[in-house]
Design an enzyme around this catalytic site. Structure first.
Site, short mmCIF file in Angstrom:
data_model
loop_
_atom_site.label_atom_id
_atom_site.label_comp_id
_atom_site.label_asym_id
_atom_site.label_seq_id
_atom_site.Cartn_x
_atom_site.Cartn_y
_atom_site.Cartn_z
N ASN A 130 0.90 -1.03 0.13
CA ASN A 130 0.07 0.01 -0.10
C ASN A 130 0.75 1.30 -0.06
O ASN A 130 1.46 1.60 1.09
CB ASN A 130 -0.79 -0.01 1.17
N LYS A 159 0.03 4.13 -0.40
CA LYS A 159 -0.25 5.47 0.41
C LYS A 159 -0.40 6.61 -0.55
O LYS A 159 -0.31 6.55 -1.89
CB LYS A 159 -0.28 5.71 1.78
N HIS A 191 -9.61 1.20 5.05
CA HIS A 191 -8.29 1.57 5.75
C HIS A 191 -8.50 2.34 7.05
O HIS A 191 -9.41 3.39 6.84
CB HIS A 191 -7.35 1.92 4.69
N GLU A 238 -7.02 4.67 7.99
CA GLU A 238 -6.77 6.16 7.64
C GLU A 238 -8.02 6.71 6.93
O GLU A 238 -8.35 7.84 7.16
CB GLU A 238 -5.58 6.25 6.76
N GLU A 265 -5.18 -4.71 11.10
CA GLU A 265 -4.22 -3.55 11.03
C GLU A 265 -4.62 -2.66 12.29
O GLU A 265 -5.12 -1.84 12.10
CB GLU A 265 -4.15 -2.55 9.90
N GLY A 310 2.54 2.55 11.00
CA GLY A 310 3.54 3.82 10.76
C GLY A 310 4.06 4.23 11.81
O GLY A 310 4.75 5.15 11.99
N SER A 361 3.47 -1.62 10.49
CA SER A 361 5.00 -1.59 10.67
C SER A 361 5.50 -3.15 10.41
O SER A 361 6.71 -3.57 11.17
CB SER A 361 5.35 -1.22 12.14
P1 13P Z 1 2.88 0.67 7.70
O1 13P Z 1 3.51 -0.63 7.39
O2 13P Z 1 3.57 1.75 7.25
O3 13P Z 1 3.01 0.84 9.31
O4 13P Z 1 1.29 0.76 7.38
C1 13P Z 1 0.44 -0.03 7.36
C2 13P Z 1 -0.59 0.09 6.59
O5 13P Z 1 -1.48 1.00 6.93
C3 13P Z 1 -0.86 -0.79 5.35
O6 13P Z 1 -2.02 -0.39 4.68
#
Ligand code: 13P
Length: 250
Positions: A9, A11, A95, A97, A167, A173, A213
């Site tokens: 992903n 982003k 997601h 976010e 997640e 992150g 992460s």
């Molecule tokens: P990270 O791997 O940067 O923590 O992000 C995970 C994520 O949100 C994947 O969709």
């Protein structure tokens, strides 16, 4: 039996040049005979050029989001068949976010999952608790609600085209990965929810990915857990080397 899946992903990172070169580097390093299903989810403007770079590579293309209407006056939104027409076969849905920053509700997630399935896009349904919810011991209540809503109206025959991504919001992150034990416990719980909604065979055929992460250093121990079927990778998917190492770990 369910497949192992590693999804990148990206982003809201990369530009046209870095997105296409990242796709090319991942393609070059990817072993086509790998038993892992791999997909890349670049930002929307780069879906087509990245998809072109991936043609014939065995690596699939996914969207980071979609809207559930077929067409209409919905400025800024993207319909499922638009994603299909540029080569997407997966779409990330719900997601954290999108849920926390853009106010996506369980209802939106459910509508998007249904729309994805109707248009032959495999939804990657994201669920997970916030740090506060974990501290208040609400994790299972939250997962139960999110899974129940997301699979509402999804028939057993359709359920196996869905992928779930656990997640935990506090691990995204932050560099704070869930321990393999904590992640396994949540994955097990999600699997049991799917058993109770459908049946054991159906639940055993749904891949449940861990996200938050994941790095080359921790991927192997996470993927060794019996109910962790791969990963949804954020930051580490922006490095071809790290991403390829994570694929190897799966
Ligand atoms: P990270 O791997 O940067 O923590 O992000 C995970 C994520 O949100 C994947 O969709």
């Amino acid at each position: 039996m369910r497949r192992r899946i590693v999804a990148g992903n990206w982003k809201m990172y990369t530009d046209l040049a870095s997105a296409t070169s990242l796709a090319e580097m991942i393609r070059e390093g990817f072993n086509q005979s790998s038993s892992v299903d791999v997909l890349l989810c670049p930002p929307t403007p780069f879906l087509l050029p990245v998809g072109e770079r991936l043609e014939g590579s065995g690596i699939a293309l996914g969207a980071q989001n979609l809207y559930y209407k077929k067409e209409g006056a919905f400025t800024g939104e993207i319909a499922p068949q638009m994603l299909r027409s540029v080569g997407c076969t997966y779409a990330i849905v719900g997601h954290s976010e999108r849920r926390t920053i853009f106010g996506e509700s369980d209802y939106d997630v459910k509508m998007k999952v249904n729309a994805a399935i109707d248009h032959k896009l495999r939804p990657i349904i994201c669920v997970g608790e916030t740090e506060g919810e974990r501290e208040e011991e609400m994790t299972y209540k939250v997962l139960n609600r999110q899974i129940r809503e997301a699979f509402d109206g999804i028939f057993k025959e359709e359920a196996t085209s869905c992928v779930v991504a656990y997640e935990p919001v506090w691990a995204i992150g932050t560099g704070k990965t869930a321990t393999p034990e904590i992640a396994q416990e949540a994955h097990r719980f999600i699997r049991e929810l799917l058993v109770s909604k459908y049946d054991q065979v159906t639940a055993d055929n749904i891949s449940i990915l861990y996200g938050g992460s994941v790095k080359p250093t921790n991927a192997q121990e996470l993927f060794a857990q019996p109910d962790i079927d791969g990963g949804l990778i954020g930051g580490a998917s922006l490095s071809s080397q790290d991403f390829l190492t994570i694929i190897d770990a799966a």
